[in-house]
Design a protein around this motif. Structure first.
Motif, PDB file in Angstrom:
ATOM      1  N   SER A 100       0.552  -0.545  -0.259  1.00  0.00           N
ATOM      2  CA  SER A 100      -0.090  -0.015  -0.233  1.00  0.00           C
ATOM      3  C   SER A 100       1.012   0.943  -0.380  1.00  0.00           C
ATOM      4  N   ALA A 101       0.861   1.349  -1.409  1.00  0.00           N
ATOM      5  CA  ALA A 101       1.856   3.013  -1.084  1.00  0.00           C
ATOM      6  C   ALA A 101       1.406   3.629  -2.574  1.00  0.00           C
ATOM      7  N   THR A 102       1.451   5.111  -2.526  1.00  0.00           N
ATOM      8  CA  THR A 102       0.965   5.968  -3.691  1.00  0.00           C
ATOM      9  C   THR A 102       1.248   5.901  -4.852  1.00  0.00           C
ATOM     10  N   ASP A 103       2.581   5.551  -5.059  1.00  0.00           N
ATOM     11  CA  ASP A 103       3.363   5.245  -6.216  1.00  0.00           C
ATOM     12  C   ASP A 103       4.969   3.972  -5.986  1.00  0.00           C
ATOM     13  N   TRP A 104       4.628   3.514  -6.461  1.00  0.00           N
ATOM     14  CA  TRP A 104       5.557   2.239  -5.665  1.00  0.00           C
ATOM     15  C   TRP A 104       6.015   1.868  -6.572  1.00  0.00           C
ATOM     16  N   ARG A 105       6.701   3.395  -7.389  1.00  0.00           N
ATOM     17  CA  ARG A 105       7.045   2.581  -8.796  1.00  0.00           C
ATOM     18  C   ARG A 105       8.723   2.655  -8.455  1.00  0.00           C
ATOM     19  N   ASN A 106       8.917   3.100  -7.233  1.00  0.00           N
ATOM     20  CA  ASN A 106      10.444   3.151  -6.433  1.00  0.00           C
ATOM     21  C   ASN A 106      10.342   2.614  -5.700  1.00  0.00           C
ATOM     22  N   PHE A 107      10.970   1.971  -5.377  1.00  0.00           N
ATOM     23  CA  PHE A 107      11.245   0.781  -4.208  1.00  0.00           C
ATOM     24  C   PHE A 107      11.566  -0.267  -4.847  1.00  0.00           C
ATOM     25  N   CYS A 108      12.420  -0.762  -3.718  1.00  0.00           N
ATOM     26  CA  CYS A 108      13.107  -2.225  -3.744  1.00  0.00           C
ATOM     27  C   CYS A 108      12.458  -3.010  -2.608  1.00  0.00           C
ATOM     28  N   ILE A 109      11.617  -4.129  -2.647  1.00  0.00           N
ATOM     29  CA  ILE A 109      10.612  -5.122  -1.972  1.00  0.00           C
ATOM     30  C   ILE A 109      11.313  -6.358  -1.911  1.00  0.00           C
ATOM     31  N   LYS A 110      10.962  -6.330  -0.988  1.00  0.00           N
ATOM     32  CA  LYS A 110      12.809  -7.259  -1.064  1.00  0.00           C
ATOM     33  C   LYS A 110      11.619  -8.896   0.156  1.00  0.00           C
ATOM     34  N   TRP A 111      11.807 -10.098   0.074  1.00  0.00           N
ATOM     35  CA  TRP A 111      12.008 -11.223   0.978  1.00  0.00           C
ATOM     36  C   TRP A 111      12.401 -11.527   2.010  1.00  0.00           C
ATOM     37  N   PHE A 112      12.237 -11.595   3.306  1.00  0.00           N
ATOM     38  CA  PHE A 112      13.423 -11.998   4.065  1.00  0.00           C
ATOM     39  C   PHE A 112      13.186 -13.468   4.781  1.00  0.00           C
ATOM     40  N   ARG A 113      13.423 -14.691   4.727  1.00  0.00           N
ATOM     41  CA  ARG A 113      12.963 -15.450   6.130  1.00  0.00           C
ATOM     42  C   ARG A 113      13.740 -15.301   7.215  1.00  0.00           C
ATOM     43  N   GLN A 114      13.417 -16.170   7.890  1.00  0.00           N
ATOM     44  CA  GLN A 114      13.726 -16.744   9.401  1.00  0.00           C
ATOM     45  C   GLN A 114      13.684 -17.973  10.042  1.00  0.00           C
ATOM     46  N   ALA A 115      14.063 -19.051   9.930  1.00  0.00           N
ATOM     47  CA  ALA A 115      14.322 -19.682  10.761  1.00  0.00           C
ATOM     48  C   ALA A 115      13.822 -19.786  12.232  1.00  0.00           C
ATOM     49  N   THR A 116      13.581 -21.056  12.905  1.00  0.00           N
ATOM     50  CA  THR A 116      13.545 -21.138  13.719  1.00  0.00           C
ATOM     51  C   THR A 116      14.865 -21.247  14.451  1.00  0.00           C
ATOM     52  N   GLY A 117      15.822 -20.445  15.580  1.00  0.00           N
ATOM     53  CA  GLY A 117      16.973 -20.049  15.521  1.00  0.00           C
ATOM     54  C   GLY A 117      18.011 -19.493  14.821  1.00  0.00           C
ATOM     55  N   LYS A 118      17.509 -19.276  13.614  1.00  0.00           N
ATOM     56  CA  LYS A 118      18.656 -19.111  12.814  1.00  0.00           C
ATOM     57  C   LYS A 118      19.034 -18.205  12.532  1.00  0.00           C
ATOM     58  N   GLU A 119      19.149 -16.915  11.911  1.00  0.00           N
ATOM     59  CA  GLU A 119      19.428 -15.188  11.893  1.00  0.00           C
ATOM     60  C   GLU A 119      18.430 -15.412  10.210  1.00  0.00           C
ATOM     61  N   ARG A 120      18.380 -14.269  10.530  1.00  0.00           N
ATOM     62  CA  ARG A 120      17.504 -13.939   9.548  1.00  0.00           C
ATOM     63  C   ARG A 120      18.064 -13.519   7.581  1.00  0.00           C
ATOM     64  N   GLU A 121      17.787 -13.623   7.197  1.00  0.00           N
ATOM     65  CA  GLU A 121      17.657 -14.134   5.848  1.00  0.00           C
ATOM     66  C   GLU A 121      17.286 -13.916   4.236  1.00  0.00           C
ATOM     67  N   ALA A 122      17.774 -12.606   3.832  1.00  0.00           N
ATOM     68  CA  ALA A 122      17.648 -12.218   2.610  1.00  0.00           C
ATOM     69  C   ALA A 122      16.956 -13.448   1.120  1.00  0.00           C
ATOM     70  N   VAL A 123      16.315 -12.865   0.608  1.00  0.00           N
ATOM     71  CA  VAL A 123      16.324 -14.246  -0.664  1.00  0.00           C
ATOM     72  C   VAL A 123      15.938 -13.918  -1.762  1.00  0.00           C
ATOM     73  N   ALA A 124      15.347 -12.894  -1.673  1.00  0.00           N
ATOM     74  CA  ALA A 124      15.011 -12.182  -2.944  1.00  0.00           C
ATOM     75  C   ALA A 124      14.482 -10.427  -2.633  1.00  0.00           C
ATOM     76  N   GLY A 125      15.092  -9.745  -4.168  1.00  0.00           N
ATOM     77  CA  GLY A 125      14.467  -8.779  -3.696  1.00  0.00           C
ATOM     78  C   GLY A 125      14.134  -8.387  -5.097  1.00  0.00           C
ATOM     79  N   ILE A 126      13.159  -7.198  -5.767  1.00  0.00           N
ATOM     80  CA  ILE A 126      12.179  -6.743  -7.042  1.00  0.00           C
ATOM     81  C   ILE A 126      12.805  -5.290  -6.533  1.00  0.00           C
ATOM     82  N   ASP A 127      13.158  -4.229  -8.243  1.00  0.00           N
ATOM     83  CA  ASP A 127      12.952  -2.740  -7.818  1.00  0.00           C
ATOM     84  C   ASP A 127      11.922  -2.795  -8.442  1.00  0.00           C
TER      85      ASP A 127
END
Length: 127
Positions: free
Chosen positions: A25-52
């Motif tokens: 939800s953004a008025t103009d989303w055309r200049n964002f970097c949207i990323k997916w992160f994941r975190q498994a139990t007992g592990k550090e957060r990890e970047a998975v993918a991103g899109i401009d």
């Protein structure tokens, strides 16, 4: 102020597929970097993918390259993460993240800022 809402998680057998969605939800989303992160139990957060969202350029972690595909729907303002050939080690809570109106760059897409916006997360379980 941007808000992110994830959906699409669930349980799947190894080798299966799932598609996660992140509605932005953004008025103009055309200049964002949207990323997916994941975190498994007992592990550090990890970047998975991103899109401009300005040019739909994708970025992937080595661990998911060739298995996951990130894409966007400009009408729905939604970013998708298509996950295939899922493995037990993909089990984690998956989060949609953005740093606000900033583009993606190859050297920084996998980072977050103290004021990054996070979605509530969606659980993916692979057995």
């Amino acid at each position: 102020h941007v808000q992110l809402v994830e959906s699409g998680g669930g349980s799947v057998q190894a080798g299966g597929s799932l598609r996660l969605s992140c509605q932005v939800s953004a008025t103009d989303w055309r200049n964002f970097c949207i990323k997916w992160f994941r975190q498994a139990t007992g592990k550090e957060r990890e970047a998975v993918a991103g899109i401009d969202t300005g040019n739909a350029s994708p970025y992937y972690a080595d661990s998911v390259k060739d298995r996951f595909t990130i894409s966007q729907d400009n009408v729905k303002k939604t970013v998708y993460l298509q996950m295939t050939s899922l493995k037990a080690e993909d089990t984690a809570m998956y989060y949609c993240v953005t740093d606000g109106p900033r583009r993606c760059y190859s050297g920084s897409w996998f980072l977050t800022l103290p004021d990054s916006t996070w979605g509530q997360g969606t659980q993916v379980t692979v057995s």
